[in-house]
Design a protein around this motif. Structure first.
Motif, short mmCIF file in Angstrom:
data_model
loop_
_atom_site.label_atom_id
_atom_site.label_comp_id
_atom_site.label_asym_id
_atom_site.label_seq_id
_atom_site.Cartn_x
_atom_site.Cartn_y
_atom_site.Cartn_z
N VAL A 10 4.65 1.60 6.75
CA VAL A 10 4.73 3.03 6.44
C VAL A 10 3.96 3.26 5.15
CG1 VAL A 10 6.24 4.95 5.86
CG2 VAL A 10 6.98 3.25 7.57
N TYR A 11 2.95 4.14 5.21
CA TYR A 11 2.17 4.46 4.02
C TYR A 11 2.65 5.80 3.47
CZ TYR A 11 -1.01 0.67 5.19
OH TYR A 11 -1.54 -0.57 5.45
N VAL A 12 3.07 5.78 2.21
CA VAL A 12 3.60 6.98 1.58
C VAL A 12 2.55 8.08 1.61
CG1 VAL A 12 4.48 7.96 -0.57
CG2 VAL A 12 5.16 5.65 0.10
N GLY A 13 2.92 9.24 2.15
CA GLY A 13 2.04 10.39 2.18
C GLY A 13 1.09 10.43 3.35
N ILE B 116 4.51 1.14 1.89
CA ILE B 116 3.40 0.86 0.98
C ILE B 116 2.97 2.16 0.30
CG2 ILE B 116 1.04 -0.01 0.81
CD1 ILE B 116 1.66 -1.57 3.44
N ASP B 117 2.89 2.13 -1.01
CA ASP B 117 2.40 3.28 -1.79
C ASP B 117 1.00 2.92 -2.29
OD1 ASP B 117 1.82 5.26 -3.66
OD2 ASP B 117 3.92 5.48 -4.26
N LEU B 118 -0.02 3.48 -1.63
CA LEU B 118 -1.40 3.15 -2.01
C LEU B 118 -1.74 3.64 -3.41
CD1 LEU B 118 -3.21 3.98 1.36
CD2 LEU B 118 -2.79 1.71 0.40
N ALA C 128 4.90 -2.08 -2.77
CA ALA C 128 5.39 -2.20 -1.40
C ALA C 128 6.84 -2.66 -1.42
CB ALA C 128 4.54 -3.19 -0.62
N GLN C 129 7.63 -2.10 -0.52
CA GLN C 129 9.04 -2.48 -0.38
C GLN C 129 9.34 -2.81 1.07
OE1 GLN C 129 11.18 0.90 -2.04
NE2 GLN C 129 11.33 -0.12 -4.03
N THR C 130 10.14 -3.86 1.31
CA THR C 130 10.44 -4.31 2.66
C THR C 130 11.91 -4.09 2.98
OG1 THR C 130 8.72 -6.00 2.54
CG2 THR C 130 10.40 -6.28 4.24
N ARG C 131 12.18 -3.56 4.18
CA ARG C 131 13.55 -3.39 4.68
C ARG C 131 13.67 -4.13 6.01
NH1 ARG C 131 15.30 0.28 8.26
NH2 ARG C 131 13.46 1.58 7.96
N GLU D 181 -2.44 16.44 2.54
CA GLU D 181 -2.47 17.24 3.77
C GLU D 181 -2.05 16.43 4.99
OE1 GLU D 181 -6.47 18.55 3.92
OE2 GLU D 181 -6.33 19.80 2.12
N GLY D 182 -1.56 15.19 4.75
CA GLY D 182 -1.11 14.35 5.84
C GLY D 182 -2.22 13.64 6.57
N ARG D 183 -3.40 13.48 5.94
CA ARG D 183 -4.52 12.80 6.56
C ARG D 183 -4.90 11.59 5.71
NH1 ARG D 183 -9.09 15.40 6.16
NH2 ARG D 183 -8.39 16.82 4.52
#
Length: 393
Positions: A79-82, A113-115, A120-123, A299-301
């Motif tokens: 999952v990439y933040v934003g 993952i926050d670029l 990065a955090q794992t669950r 903008e979600g892209r």
């Protein structure tokens, strides 16, 4: 588990896997790797560690009369933040080389993952069961291709008839190294990456060492290629060197020579093809580093942009144009004493004209249609009359 079948459980061992160079035992199963343990100990960053554990080109292969199969997996979701949610990885089952089923694991471990911050955090998540049914009721060769861009632990393989190791085939082994484009970024399925498509058209066994963000002329990657059996070898170099802003022209040439020297230590006469970068507008004449376009992410892209200064190429900063010229020069120089070394211009695979028709959606990675075009062109240029032809027919 589906109880309508009389299941046989088969241990997942290295002899049932193709395209993997190592198999790590974990608490929940086995994890295929595309770099061996010794090389993994030298990995300097999380990006390559993640990329080599994503099983691009890796498939389970067995012979059976089973009409149904189940595969228990622990998938790793990114999952990439934003950024928009990523599609679930796809598992493809082939019977005698033909697609017979697809499945996905909708749950698993999650890495966020926050670029922007580089964190990065794992669950941890659950085991998922994939089911393939209605397979032909006869003896057949089965392959289950694992998701090209989703780390996958294999927990169990069940079938309603015994599984046997497939007999050796006569296909030649193609060993390929490249960037996320070779890894399969933005391809929709594992058999839809351009190397998988080219391998199918060339009738060869693929070992894909395409590593997202990590085709960086690392010595441990060259040593792995040196030690991996192969009948034909290709390396596609350039885009990661530029978008990581890793080195200058002074270092690049000797690094390429060293990488090729190491491969030649183990494969002195094997056909070896050096492939330069495909067209990428943001880095044709603008150095790296590249970075996520934060305005697009808001903008979600997901898009990328070049942040270097074109004027700095005079001081040795690298662009794709510079790298193509340097690779062509190096191959021409070495080919005088190495007749099995060849060069393929990346723009023959995907050019500015192709970009106008099939643009890179995030300005860096090809979409599924472009993967198909690149794969078909590579198969034609390398296997269909090119440097790999005589070794495979």
């Amino acid at each position: 588990m589906n109880t309508e079948h009389d299941w046989t459980t088969t241990p997942i061992t290295a002899d049932l896997l193709r395209g993997a160079l190592d198999l790590e035992r974990t608490e929940r199963g086995v994890l295929p790797h595309r770099l061996p343990a010794r090389a993994r100990q030298q990995i300097p960053d999380g990006q390559l560690a993640m990329a080599e554990s994503q099983p691009s080109g890796v498939r389970l292969a067995f012979r059976t009369r089973a009409t149904a199969a189940e595969l228990d997996v622990v998938a790793t979701k990114r999952v990439y933040v934003g950024a928009p949610p990523r599609p679930d990885g796809v598992y493809e089952l082939l019977v005698d080389g033909r697609l017979a089923g697809r499945a996905s694991a909708t749950e698993g471990d999650t890495v966020t993952i926050d670029l922007a911050s580089g964190t990065a955090q794992t669950r941890p998540g659950p085991v998922a069961t994939l089911r393939f049914t209605d397979l032909p009721d006869d003896e057949k060769d089965v392959e289950i291709w694992l998701p090209h861009d989703e780390t996958t632990q294999l927990a169990a393989l069940r079938t309603n008839a015994p599984v046997h190791t497939p007999p050796p085939n006569s296909r030649k082994v193609w060993l390929h190294h490249g960037s996320s484009i070779s890894h399969g970024s933005n391809a929709a399925t594992p058999t839809g990456t351009w190397p998988a498509l080219a391998a199918a058209l060339g009738t060869v066994e693929l070992v894909n060492m395409g590593f997202g963000g990590s085709a960086l002329l690392d010595p441990f990657t060259a040593r792995t290629m040196r030690d991996t059996p192969a009948d034909v070898i290709s390396i596609k170099i350039g885009i990661n060197i530029v978008n990581a802003d890793l080195m200058r022209l002074r270092a690049f040439g000797p690094a390429v020579h060293g990488f090729l020297d190491t491969i030649r230590d183990g494969h002195p006469t094997t056909p070896l093809l050096v492939v330069s970068p495909i067209y990428c507008a943001i880095h044709e004449n603008t150095p790296g580093p590249s970075a996520p376009d934060l305005s697009a992410m808001s903008e979600g892209r997901l898009r990328f942009m070049a942040t270097g200064d074109p004027a700095q190429t005079a001081a040795g900063k690298l662009t794709l144009t510079v790298i193509r010229d340097e690779l062509a020069r190096i191959v021409q120089q070495r080919a005088a004493t190495d007749p099995n070394l060849h060069y393929l211009h990346g723009l023959d695979l995907y050019s500015e004209a192709d970009h106008a028709e099939l643009p890179l959606p995030d300005d860096l990675h090809p979409d599924p249609a472009t993967h198909r075009r690149i794969g078909e062109r590579f198969a034609h240029l390398a296997f269909g009359g090119g440097p790999f032809t005589m070794e495979n027919h």
